[in-house]
Design a protein around this motif. Structure first.
Motif, PDB file in Angstrom:
ATOM      1  N   ALA A 385       0.829  -1.203   0.000  1.00 38.42           N
ATOM      2  CA  ALA A 385       0.000   0.000   0.000  1.00 38.42           C
ATOM      3  C   ALA A 385       0.867   1.258   0.000  1.00 38.42           C
ATOM      4  N   ALA A 386       1.920   1.261   0.839  1.00 36.63           N
ATOM      5  CA  ALA A 386       2.820   2.413   0.873  1.00 36.63           C
ATOM      6  C   ALA A 386       3.495   2.615  -0.484  1.00 36.63           C
ATOM      7  N   ALA A 387       3.836   1.503  -1.143  1.00 35.73           N
ATOM      8  CA  ALA A 387       4.470   1.604  -2.456  1.00 35.73           C
ATOM      9  C   ALA A 387       3.528   2.190  -3.496  1.00 35.73           C
ATOM     10  N   LEU A 388       2.277   1.790  -3.460  1.00 33.48           N
ATOM     11  CA  LEU A 388       1.309   2.312  -4.423  1.00 33.48           C
ATOM     12  C   LEU A 388       1.040   3.795  -4.188  1.00 33.48           C
ATOM     13  N   VAL A 389       0.920   4.174  -2.920  1.00 35.57           N
ATOM     14  CA  VAL A 389       0.747   5.602  -2.603  1.00 35.57           C
ATOM     15  C   VAL A 389       1.980   6.383  -3.044  1.00 35.57           C
ATOM     16  N   GLY A 390       3.157   5.831  -2.754  1.00 40.65           N
ATOM     17  CA  GLY A 390       4.393   6.490  -3.166  1.00 40.65           C
ATOM     18  C   GLY A 390       4.481   6.643  -4.672  1.00 40.65           C
ATOM     19  N   TRP A 391       4.066   5.608  -5.408  1.00 40.15           N
ATOM     20  CA  TRP A 391       4.098   5.696  -6.867  1.00 40.15           C
ATOM     21  C   TRP A 391       3.192   6.822  -7.369  1.00 40.15           C
ATOM     22  N   ALA A 392       1.990   6.902  -6.822  1.00 36.27           N
ATOM     23  CA  ALA A 392       1.055   7.938  -7.263  1.00 36.27           C
ATOM     24  C   ALA A 392       1.588   9.336  -6.961  1.00 36.27           C
ATOM     25  N   VAL A 393       2.090   9.520  -5.756  1.00 33.84           N
ATOM     26  CA  VAL A 393       2.558  10.851  -5.342  1.00 33.84           C
ATOM     27  C   VAL A 393       3.837  11.231  -6.073  1.00 33.84           C
ATOM     28  N   LEU A 394       4.813  10.329  -6.093  1.00 30.16           N
ATOM     29  CA  LEU A 394       6.126  10.674  -6.635  1.00 30.16           C
ATOM     30  C   LEU A 394       6.106  10.811  -8.151  1.00 30.16           C
ATOM     31  N   THR A 395       5.323  10.011  -8.836  1.00 34.21           N
ATOM     32  CA  THR A 395       5.230  10.207 -10.282  1.00 34.21           C
ATOM     33  C   THR A 395       4.561  11.539 -10.624  1.00 34.21           C
ATOM     34  N   ALA A 396       3.597  11.954  -9.808  1.00 36.21           N
ATOM     35  CA  ALA A 396       2.972  13.263 -10.021  1.00 36.21           C
ATOM     36  C   ALA A 396       3.981  14.382  -9.783  1.00 36.21           C
ATOM     37  N   VAL A 397       4.771  14.253  -8.717  1.00 35.36           N
ATOM     38  CA  VAL A 397       5.822  15.239  -8.446  1.00 35.36           C
ATOM     39  C   VAL A 397       6.836  15.267  -9.586  1.00 35.36           C
ATOM     40  N   GLY A 398       7.204  14.084 -10.074  1.00 34.14           N
ATOM     41  CA  GLY A 398       8.156  14.022 -11.166  1.00 34.14           C
ATOM     42  C   GLY A 398       7.644  14.698 -12.429  1.00 34.14           C
ATOM     43  N   ARG A 399       6.365  14.522 -12.724  1.00 33.58           N
ATOM     44  CA  ARG A 399       5.798  15.183 -13.906  1.00 33.58           C
ATOM     45  C   ARG A 399       5.800  16.694 -13.750  1.00 33.58           C
ATOM     46  N   ARG A 400       5.478  17.177 -12.547  1.00 34.26           N
ATOM     47  CA  ARG A 400       5.500  18.627 -12.316  1.00 34.26           C
ATOM     48  C   ARG A 400       6.908  19.176 -12.461  1.00 34.26           C
ATOM     49  N   GLN A 401       7.877  18.452 -11.943  1.00 37.88           N
ATOM     50  CA  GLN A 401       9.248  18.924 -12.068  1.00 37.88           C
ATOM     51  C   GLN A 401       9.706  18.919 -13.523  1.00 37.88           C
ATOM     52  N   GLY A 402       9.235  17.917 -14.269  1.00 40.74           N
ATOM     53  CA  GLY A 402       9.630  17.851 -15.666  1.00 40.74           C
ATOM     54  C   GLY A 402       9.110  19.023 -16.473  1.00 40.74           C
ATOM     55  N   LYS A 403       8.002  19.632 -16.027  1.00 46.16           N
ATOM     56  CA  LYS A 403       7.423  20.778 -16.722  1.00 46.16           C
ATOM     57  C   LYS A 403       7.983  22.102 -16.222  1.00 46.16           C
ATOM     58  N   SER A 404       8.777  22.070 -15.130  1.00 46.05           N
ATOM     59  CA  SER A 404       9.287  23.306 -14.541  1.00 46.05           C
ATOM     60  C   SER A 404      10.721  23.534 -14.982  1.00 46.05           C
ATOM     61  N   PRO A 405      11.032  24.581 -15.763  1.00 43.31           N
ATOM     62  CA  PRO A 405      12.394  24.808 -16.226  1.00 43.31           C
ATOM     63  C   PRO A 405      13.377  24.973 -15.079  1.00 43.31           C
ATOM     64  N   GLY A 406      12.941  25.491 -13.965  1.00 37.58           N
ATOM     65  CA  GLY A 406      13.850  25.726 -12.851  1.00 37.58           C
ATOM     66  C   GLY A 406      14.252  24.466 -12.129  1.00 37.58           C
ATOM     67  N   GLN A 407      13.596  23.336 -12.448  1.00 43.04           N
ATOM     68  CA  GLN A 407      13.913  22.113 -11.728  1.00 43.04           C
ATOM     69  C   GLN A 407      14.355  20.997 -12.669  1.00 43.04           C
ATOM     70  N   GLN A 408      14.852  21.367 -13.859  1.00 47.16           N
ATOM     71  CA  GLN A 408      15.280  20.360 -14.804  1.00 47.16           C
ATOM     72  C   GLN A 408      16.524  19.624 -14.337  1.00 47.16           C
ATOM     73  N   VAL A 409      17.306  20.251 -13.457  1.00 52.56           N
ATOM     74  CA  VAL A 409      18.563  19.635 -13.021  1.00 52.56           C
ATOM     75  C   VAL A 409      18.282  18.328 -12.306  1.00 52.56           C
ATOM     76  N   GLU A 410      17.302  18.332 -11.371  1.00 50.00           N
ATOM     77  CA  GLU A 410      17.022  17.095 -10.634  1.00 50.00           C
ATOM     78  C   GLU A 410      16.508  16.015 -11.558  1.00 50.00           C
ATOM     79  N   MET A 411      15.672  16.368 -12.541  1.00 46.61           N
ATOM     80  CA  MET A 411      15.159  15.350 -13.440  1.00 46.61           C
ATOM     81  C   MET A 411      16.276  14.768 -14.292  1.00 46.61           C
ATOM     82  N   ALA A 412      17.238  15.585 -14.669  1.00 47.48           N
ATOM     83  CA  ALA A 412      18.363  15.076 -15.454  1.00 47.48           C
ATOM     84  C   ALA A 412      19.205  14.102 -14.648  1.00 47.48           C
ATOM     85  N   ARG A 413      19.321  14.375 -13.349  1.00 47.57           N
ATOM     86  CA  ARG A 413      20.138  13.510 -12.516  1.00 47.57           C
ATOM     87  C   ARG A 413      19.433  12.213 -12.208  1.00 47.57           C
ATOM     88  N   THR A 414      18.090  12.234 -12.175  1.00 46.07           N
ATOM     89  CA  THR A 414      17.357  11.016 -11.840  1.00 46.07           C
ATOM     90  C   THR A 414      16.911  10.268 -13.067  1.00 46.07           C
TER      91      THR A 414
END
Length: 414
Positions: A385-414
């Motif tokens: 259950a924790a993994a499924l919640v984590g997947w939903a939350v973290l993938t949403a965060v990742g998508r937001r970061q991918g759309k934010s030019p100021g946070q492209q560095v973290e997405m490139a590293r991950t």
């Protein structure tokens, strides 16, 4: 790049051999400590030793940022290892002369040294290789833990056939000597570009590298993965405590069956390391990591339905294959950070490990003894259950970061 190719580089080879020998010595130390504590002072002493060894990790990880930074070099680590040669080597005599209270003080010293060297060494390792080889070198160092968990008990059993348990302290002291020499050589052999640099005390630093909360907020994907890992590792204690209970009370088997299961788990973890060291877990971080944790939870819950030794061995072996997949997947992400952030995040990682371990050892044994089947089901379900919640939350965060030019560095590293 394969492990064999990495080991052709002398600094990597020297460090890996020294660490493998050192971790093997730590296995001997743990066995000798538990056995001597039981023989000299009883079961309460065994519990005190385990708890006290974890306390320095929590304190240093939470409040010792500058102290960890001071030992974030191979030369400083050589000095810390040298100190432990004397402390560990004196354990047989200390127990006879100063009793349990003095030995507990020594354990606190050893725990403090481990709390300093752990994150420092983890932060130094990635600088031995190019950026695209960080995952491979992280997996190579993880392989030392997998091999020694598998080979350590057997090697200790062979040694105990010829020497007293207390002499295993001397074996561990010898491995610290090897590590000290290896670290001293690395401190001289490596060019300045391959050494970790951290801000000195009193100088300015980016907030993410200076304070834990700032760092965790700046890296939400890694922070979420750490939280998921803490939950998962808390419930994975159900395996280490619950398997022997299940074998004896439900399957009516003996020590031979337990040894077989442990061997199968060791083989599975080594196989998982060879897999995880060279490929991303089930896709892009952190979604793939969450998927693997969900599968680990399902395998844990499935143990409750096992009614034969073969079924149990297959389930725990499959779970063991995934252990290095999750650990390497997370540590490789931390290793990709810049030096100051990497060092601090590895300290947080160490705190997470010990909090999960201490909490589970305090809360789960009583439940396992009374209701082992329910413990497997609940522990596995909570992990999934924790993994499924984590997947939903973290993938949403990742998508937001991918759309934010100021946070492209973290997405490139991950």
């Amino acid at each position: 790049m394969s492990y064999v190719s990495l080991l052709r580089r002398r600094p990597v080879l020297v460090l890996w051999l020294a660490e493998t020998l050192s971790v093997l010595g730590d296995r001997f130390f743990t066995l000798a400590l538990a056995w001597t504590a039981w023989q000299r002072s009883g079961a309460v002493a065994m519990g005190l030793v385990v708890v006290l060894e974890s306390v320095p990790h929590l304190l240093v990880g939470s409040f010792g940022r500058q102290l960890v930074a001071k030992v974030a070099s191979f030369r400083a680590l050589a000095a810390v290892e040298t100190l432990q040669i004397a402390v560990v080597g004196a354990m047989p005599w200390l127990w006879q002369s100063i009793g349990l209270a003095g030995v507990l003080a020594v354990i606190a010293v050893i725990g403090t040294c481990d709390a300093l060297t752990g994150p420092s060494l983890s932060a130094l390792v990635p600088d031995l290789v190019a950026g695209d080889q960080v995952r491979q070198v992280t997996g190579l160092m993880d392989l030392s833990n997998r091999l020694t968990w598998f080979l350590g008990p057997g090697s200790a059993a062979v040694l105990l056939a010829f020497v007293a348990a207390e002499n295993l302290f001397l074996v561990d002291a010898a491995t610290f000597a090897v590590s000290a020499l290896a670290f001293a050589w690395l401190g001289r052999a490596l060019p300045p570009a391959a050494r970790l640099t951290v801000p000195a005390a009193g100088t300015s630093a980016k907030p993410a590298g200076a304070k834990v909360l700032s760092l965790l907020r700046a890296r939400p994907l890694i922070t979420g993965a750490l939280a998921l890992s803490a939950v998962g590792e808390f419930f994975q204690t159900v395996v280490s405590i619950g398997v022997p209970i299940w074998l004896t009370e439900r399957l009516h088997t003996g020590p031979g069956a337990y040894a077989l299961v442990l061997s199968a788990m060791g083989i599975g973890s080594v196989a998982g390391n060879l897999l995880a060291g060279h490929m991303e877990p089930a896709g892009r971080f952190p979604g793939g990591l969450c998927v693997v944790w969900a599968v680990r939870g399902l395998l844990l819950a499935a143990i409750a339905a096992s009614n034969s030794l073969l079924q149990l061995a297959l389930l725990v072996t499959a779970g063991s294959v995934l252990v290095p997949v999750t650990s390497i997947g997370l540590t490789a992400q931390i290793a990709s950070l810049d030096g100051p952030e990497r060092l601090r995040m590895f300290s947080v990682y160490g705190v997470k490990l010990h909090v999960a371990s201490m909490g589970s050892m305090l809360l789960l044994p009583a439940l396992l003894q009374r209701a082992p089947k329910a413990s497997f089901v609940l522990g596995g379900a909570a992990t999934a259950a924790a993994a499924l919640v984590g997947w939903a939350v973290l993938t949403a965060v990742g998508r937001r970061q991918g759309k934010s030019p100021g946070q492209q560095v973290e997405m490139a590293r991950t």
